[in-house]
Design a protein around this motif. Sequence first.
Motif, PDB file in Angstrom:
ATOM      1  N   GLY A  16       0.793  -1.219   0.000  1.00 31.20           N
ATOM      2  CA  GLY A  16       0.000   0.000   0.000  1.00 31.20           C
ATOM      3  C   GLY A  16       0.823   1.265   0.000  1.00 31.20           C
ATOM      4  O   GLY A  16       0.270   2.362   0.116  1.00 31.20           O
ATOM      5  N   LYS A  17       2.143   1.161  -0.153  1.00 31.69           N
ATOM      6  CA  LYS A  17       3.036   2.316  -0.131  1.00 31.69           C
ATOM      7  C   LYS A  17       3.816   2.401  -1.442  1.00 31.69           C
ATOM      8  O   LYS A  17       3.952   1.427  -2.179  1.00 31.69           O
ATOM      9  CB  LYS A  17       4.003   2.240   1.049  1.00 31.69           C
ATOM     10  CG  LYS A  17       3.335   2.197   2.414  1.00 31.69           C
ATOM     11  CD  LYS A  17       2.598   3.479   2.718  1.00 31.69           C
ATOM     12  CE  LYS A  17       1.995   3.463   4.114  1.00 31.69           C
ATOM     13  NZ  LYS A  17       1.252   4.726   4.406  1.00 31.69           N
ATOM     14  N   THR A  18       4.349   3.595  -1.690  1.00 30.19           N
ATOM     15  CA  THR A  18       5.140   3.828  -2.897  1.00 30.19           C
ATOM     16  C   THR A  18       6.547   4.277  -2.523  1.00 30.19           C
ATOM     17  O   THR A  18       6.720   5.190  -1.719  1.00 30.19           O
ATOM     18  CB  THR A  18       4.481   4.907  -3.782  1.00 30.19           C
ATOM     19  OG1 THR A  18       3.210   4.426  -4.231  1.00 30.19           O
ATOM     20  CG2 THR A  18       5.351   5.227  -4.990  1.00 30.19           C
ATOM     21  N   LEU A  19       7.528   3.615  -3.116  1.00 27.55           N
ATOM     22  CA  LEU A  19       8.933   3.978  -2.952  1.00 27.55           C
ATOM     23  C   LEU A  19       9.428   4.567  -4.257  1.00 27.55           C
ATOM     24  O   LEU A  19       9.344   3.923  -5.311  1.00 27.55           O
ATOM     25  CB  LEU A  19       9.765   2.744  -2.596  1.00 27.55           C
ATOM     26  CG  LEU A  19      11.290   2.915  -2.612  1.00 27.55           C
ATOM     27  CD1 LEU A  19      11.741   3.844  -1.502  1.00 27.55           C
ATOM     28  CD2 LEU A  19      11.992   1.557  -2.501  1.00 27.55           C
ATOM     29  N   GLY A  20       9.930   5.796  -4.208  1.00 24.74           N
ATOM     30  CA  GLY A  20      10.544   6.408  -5.375  1.00 24.74           C
ATOM     31  C   GLY A  20      12.043   6.190  -5.349  1.00 24.74           C
ATOM     32  O   GLY A  20      12.699   6.530  -4.367  1.00 24.74           O
ATOM     33  N   VAL A  21      12.590   5.597  -6.409  1.00 25.82           N
ATOM     34  CA  VAL A  21      14.036   5.395  -6.533  1.00 25.82           C
ATOM     35  C   VAL A  21      14.518   6.352  -7.617  1.00 25.82           C
ATOM     36  O   VAL A  21      14.111   6.247  -8.781  1.00 25.82           O
ATOM     37  CB  VAL A  21      14.377   3.942  -6.893  1.00 25.82           C
ATOM     38  CG1 VAL A  21      15.892   3.756  -6.990  1.00 25.82           C
ATOM     39  CG2 VAL A  21      13.794   2.982  -5.858  1.00 25.82           C
ATOM     40  N   VAL A  22      15.369   7.297  -7.222  1.00 25.82           N
ATOM     41  CA  VAL A  22      15.701   8.423  -8.096  1.00 25.82           C
ATOM     42  C   VAL A  22      17.213   8.516  -8.288  1.00 25.82           C
ATOM     43  O   VAL A  22      17.987   8.252  -7.364  1.00 25.82           O
ATOM     44  CB  VAL A  22      15.171   9.738  -7.484  1.00 25.82           C
ATOM     45  CG1 VAL A  22      15.406  10.906  -8.430  1.00 25.82           C
ATOM     46  CG2 VAL A  22      13.686   9.613  -7.163  1.00 25.82           C
ATOM     47  N   GLY A  23      17.611   8.908  -9.472  1.00 24.66           N
ATOM     48  CA  GLY A  23      19.026   9.134  -9.756  1.00 24.66           C
ATOM     49  C   GLY A  23      19.232   9.362 -11.240  1.00 24.66           C
ATOM     50  O   GLY A  23      18.343   9.091 -12.058  1.00 24.66           O
ATOM     51  N   VAL A  52      22.557   7.032  -1.625  1.00 20.03           N
ATOM     52  CA  VAL A  52      23.248   8.060  -0.843  1.00 20.03           C
ATOM     53  C   VAL A  52      22.298   8.771   0.114  1.00 20.03           C
ATOM     54  O   VAL A  52      22.748   9.479   1.017  1.00 20.03           O
ATOM     55  CB  VAL A  52      23.953   9.092  -1.746  1.00 20.03           C
ATOM     56  CG1 VAL A  52      25.065   8.421  -2.543  1.00 20.03           C
ATOM     57  CG2 VAL A  52      22.962   9.788  -2.675  1.00 20.03           C
ATOM     58  N   GLU A  53      21.002   8.607  -0.089  1.00 24.11           N
ATOM     59  CA  GLU A  53      20.028   9.169   0.845  1.00 24.11           C
ATOM     60  C   GLU A  53      18.725   8.401   0.729  1.00 24.11           C
ATOM     61  O   GLU A  53      18.319   7.994  -0.368  1.00 24.11           O
ATOM     62  CB  GLU A  53      19.781  10.653   0.579  1.00 24.11           C
ATOM     63  CG  GLU A  53      18.800  11.279   1.568  1.00 24.11           C
ATOM     64  CD  GLU A  53      18.793  12.801   1.560  1.00 24.11           C
ATOM     65  OE1 GLU A  53      18.059  13.399   2.377  1.00 24.11           O
ATOM     66  OE2 GLU A  53      19.524  13.392   0.739  1.00 24.11           O
ATOM     67  N   SER A  54      18.061   8.173   1.850  1.00 24.29           N
ATOM     68  CA  SER A  54      16.749   7.521   1.841  1.00 24.29           C
ATOM     69  C   SER A  54      15.958   8.021   3.037  1.00 24.29           C
ATOM     70  O   SER A  54      16.526   8.408   4.062  1.00 24.29           O
ATOM     71  CB  SER A  54      16.893   5.997   1.891  1.00 24.29           C
ATOM     72  OG  SER A  54      17.487   5.580   3.111  1.00 24.29           O
ATOM     73  N   GLY A  55      14.649   7.983   2.889  1.00 22.06           N
ATOM     74  CA  GLY A  55      13.807   8.413   3.993  1.00 22.06           C
ATOM     75  C   GLY A  55      12.413   8.772   3.535  1.00 22.06           C
ATOM     76  O   GLY A  55      12.078   8.641   2.352  1.00 22.06           O
ATOM     77  N   PRO A  56      11.567   9.240   4.463  1.00 20.11           N
ATOM     78  CA  PRO A  56      10.228   9.691   4.095  1.00 20.11           C
ATOM     79  C   PRO A  56      10.312  10.771   3.025  1.00 20.11           C
ATOM     80  O   PRO A  56      11.178  11.651   3.087  1.00 20.11           O
ATOM     81  CB  PRO A  56       9.666  10.246   5.408  1.00 20.11           C
ATOM     82  CG  PRO A  56      10.443   9.533   6.483  1.00 20.11           C
ATOM     83  CD  PRO A  56      11.820   9.348   5.918  1.00 20.11           C
ATOM     84  N   ALA A  57       9.422  10.705   2.034  1.00 19.33           N
ATOM     85  CA  ALA A  57       9.493  11.648   0.920  1.00 19.33           C
ATOM     86  C   ALA A  57       9.430  13.094   1.392  1.00 19.33           C
ATOM     87  O   ALA A  57      10.181  13.944   0.912  1.00 19.33           O
ATOM     88  CB  ALA A  57       8.355  11.359  -0.068  1.00 19.33           C
ATOM     89  N   ALA A  93       5.177   9.444  -4.065  1.00 22.95           N
ATOM     90  CA  ALA A  93       6.032   8.588  -3.238  1.00 22.95           C
ATOM     91  C   ALA A  93       5.825   8.830  -1.743  1.00 22.95           C
ATOM     92  O   ALA A  93       5.694   9.966  -1.299  1.00 22.95           O
ATOM     93  CB  ALA A  93       7.504   8.793  -3.590  1.00 22.95           C
ATOM     94  N   ASP A  94       5.798   7.743  -0.991  1.00 20.06           N
ATOM     95  CA  ASP A  94       5.800   7.824   0.474  1.00 20.06           C
ATOM     96  C   ASP A  94       7.228   7.897   1.001  1.00 20.06           C
ATOM     97  O   ASP A  94       7.498   8.559   1.997  1.00 20.06           O
ATOM     98  CB  ASP A  94       5.100   6.607   1.071  1.00 20.06           C
ATOM     99  CG  ASP A  94       3.647   6.518   0.649  1.00 20.06           C
ATOM    100  OD1 ASP A  94       2.858   7.372   1.080  1.00 20.06           O
ATOM    101  OD2 ASP A  94       3.310   5.606  -0.139  1.00 20.06           O
ATOM    102  N   ARG A  95       8.129   7.171   0.326  1.00 18.53           N
ATOM    103  CA  ARG A  95       9.540   7.173   0.696  1.00 18.53           C
ATOM    104  C   ARG A  95      10.375   7.374  -0.559  1.00 18.53           C
ATOM    105  O   ARG A  95       9.938   7.061  -1.669  1.00 18.53           O
ATOM    106  CB  ARG A  95       9.941   5.856   1.391  1.00 18.53           C
ATOM    107  CG  ARG A  95       9.262   5.633   2.726  1.00 18.53           C
ATOM    108  CD  ARG A  95       9.781   4.356   3.399  1.00 18.53           C
ATOM    109  NE  ARG A  95      11.201   4.435   3.711  1.00 18.53           N
ATOM    110  CZ  ARG A  95      11.695   5.020   4.802  1.00 18.53           C
ATOM    111  NH1 ARG A  95      10.881   5.583   5.681  1.00 18.53           N
ATOM    112  NH2 ARG A  95      12.993   5.045   5.028  1.00 18.53           N
ATOM    113  N   ILE A  96      11.596   7.868  -0.346  1.00 16.70           N
ATOM    114  CA  ILE A  96      12.517   8.135  -1.447  1.00 16.70           C
ATOM    115  C   ILE A  96      13.847   7.454  -1.166  1.00 16.70           C
ATOM    116  O   ILE A  96      14.329   7.449  -0.031  1.00 16.70           O
ATOM    117  CB  ILE A  96      12.769   9.654  -1.596  1.00 16.70           C
ATOM    118  CG1 ILE A  96      11.479  10.394  -1.950  1.00 16.70           C
ATOM    119  CG2 ILE A  96      13.847   9.925  -2.652  1.00 16.70           C
ATOM    120  CD1 ILE A  96      10.968  10.134  -3.336  1.00 16.70           C
ATOM    121  N   ALA A  97      14.426   6.859  -2.212  1.00 16.15           N
ATOM    122  CA  ALA A  97      15.818   6.400  -2.156  1.00 16.15           C
ATOM    123  C   ALA A  97      16.551   7.065  -3.309  1.00 16.15           C
ATOM    124  O   ALA A  97      16.167   6.899  -4.474  1.00 16.15           O
ATOM    125  CB  ALA A  97      15.900   4.881  -2.270  1.00 16.15           C
TER     126      ALA A  97
END
Length: 341
Positions: A39-46, A237-242, A225-229
């Motif tokens: 039920g959550k969304t993780l955004g993986v960005v780079g 290099v960084e992750s946590g709540p969006a 996103a709920d969380r970001i990596a």
Amino acid sequence: MSGEALVRVAGLTVTARGRRRGDDGATIVRDVELELDRGKTLGVVGESGSGKSTVALSILGLLGPGLHAEGSVAFDGRELLHRSEPELRPIRGAEIGAVFQNPFRSLNPSLRVGVQIRETVMLDGHERRAAEQTAIELLGQVGLPDPERAAASYPHTLSGGMQQRVAIALSIARDPRLLIADEPTTALDVRVQAQILELLARLVRERDMALILISHDLGVVASVADRIAVMYSGRVVESGPAADVFRSAAHPYSHALLESAPRLRGPHGLAASLRGSATPPSVPMDGCRFAPRCTFAVPRCSTNEPPLEVVDDRGHRAACWELPWTPTAHGDAAELRKSRS
């Protein structure tokens, strides 16, 4: 994160095998850790080449020949790494769906859209007529205005946005619990991008599934996103709540990505861009891999790589020797959401 995370990636390292005897190969993803609840969304960005897609392919068990993964990829408590293709096939598609950047490559050009979705639905034992009806319903659920007509169409007769909606319908046809969307909006115009992102967010809510959304643009994931990596040169290099990452980026690279996103404010509508280019993760180097591009680098940044350390008690972590790092004011997620509308 909860103790019952649907997806838990730990120590994931991917290497490309060397072509010559004695060659240990090159590391392209290093010690990646990710967690995601249902039920959550993780955004993986780079940026391109940061290893985002390699992580996605590792979860799906689709790494190409010559690539070797170590560490752990657990899905619903089951370890996926090193499983054979016959073991992975019942999980892939049925429990883990995928949407990729080019929807046309995901679709069979010689089969009508409805037939492709129908055949996928029938894999779970549904009768032909019921599967045909389900295919039409799915096309309606992903926002195609005339699902019956879409079902009777060949992929090449549809626009890029419609093709992506069809690819999403195909990916959720077996009701997966996890959907991996790898750059699903890159080839689309801004208006259609927003529609696809809104569709993905709605499917997460309605189906209570988890979503891993991969993008080179922090602005793209801002609204969903709920969380970001944040990945750079093969490493998180960084992750946590969006909200925390957007409001107070703790790594200079994350801040630079935010500053590079299109803005409503500013004389030209675009903040300062990142200077230079990233060193490929396969190239060995000492210290922080972002140091050559970092305005705030200090001497030890070039000699010792910083660990991923806790920033606060909300699960926010960053890898920087200058923590707590205080960037200049850069706006928040609300502004980024507006800039995408």
